[in-house]
Design a protein around this motif. Structure first.
Motif: not given
Length: 142
Positions: A18, A40, A52, A54-56, A76, A130, A132, A134
Motif C-alpha cells: 500500500q 487512503d 483513492k 481501495g479494496e485489497e 478508484h 467513478h 476503478l 484492479r
C-alpha cells in the motif's frame, strides 16, 4: 520452519505494498497535475477529481522454498467532469505508473505488478464518474 506454523516470520506485505502504491501515485507530478490528491481515506471536503486506494485481497502464493502472497488491489478515480474524458486520462496515468512497473516493497520481492481490468461508471448522484482499476501484485519474502 514450515510455512504454516504460527510463529512463521512470513509477512503478507500488505502495508508495504500500500505504501509503495501510494508513494508512486502521490509522488508523480503528472498525476498530481490531473487530480486534487491521492487518498487512503477520503475527507469530507475532498475536491474533485481525486484518487483513492481501495479494496485489497491477498491469497497465499508460496512455494516449498518461498513464502509469498498474491494481492489484488483496486484504485478508484472520482471526477465531476461532464463525461468520462478526465477519469480516463487519470486512469491512463495510473496504468502507466503501475502496470509492469519496477516498484519495490520494503523487505520483500515484488515479482510483478500487472493491470487486470478497469471499469468506468456513473455514480447514482448522476454527477460523479467513478473509475476503478484492479491490479495484481505477486510478492515473496526477500
Amino acid at each position: 520452519k514450515t510455512r504454516n506454523t504460527k510463529d512463521s516470520k512470513m509477512s503478507d506485505h500488505s502495508l508495504g505494498l500500500q505504501k509503495t502504491i501510494y508513494d508512486a501515485l502521490d509522488g508523480d507530478s503528472t498525476l498530481q497535475s490531473l487530480v486534487s490528491d491521492v487518498y487512503d481515506f477520503i475527507p469530507e471536503n475532498a475536491t474533485f477529481p481525486y484518487v483513492k486506494l481501495g479494496e485489497e485481497t491477498a491469497v497465499d502464493n508460496g512455494t516449498k522454498s518461498l513464502q509469498g502472497n498474491e494481492h489484488t488491489l483496486v484504485i478508484h478515480t472520482f471526477s465531476r467532469y461532464r463525461g468520462s474524458k478526465e477519469t480516463k486520462e487519470i486512469m491512463s496515468r495510473i496504468y502507466a505508473l503501475l502496470h509492469e512497473s519496477s516498484l519495490s516493497v520494503t523487505g520483500a520481492s515484488l515479482v510483478n505488478l500487472r493491470f487486470e481490468f478497469s471499469d468506468v461508471i456513473k455514480e447514482n448522484d448522476g454527477l460523479t464518474t467513478h473509475g476503478l482499476q484492479r491490479f495484481r501484485a505477486v510478492i515473496y519474502d526477500s
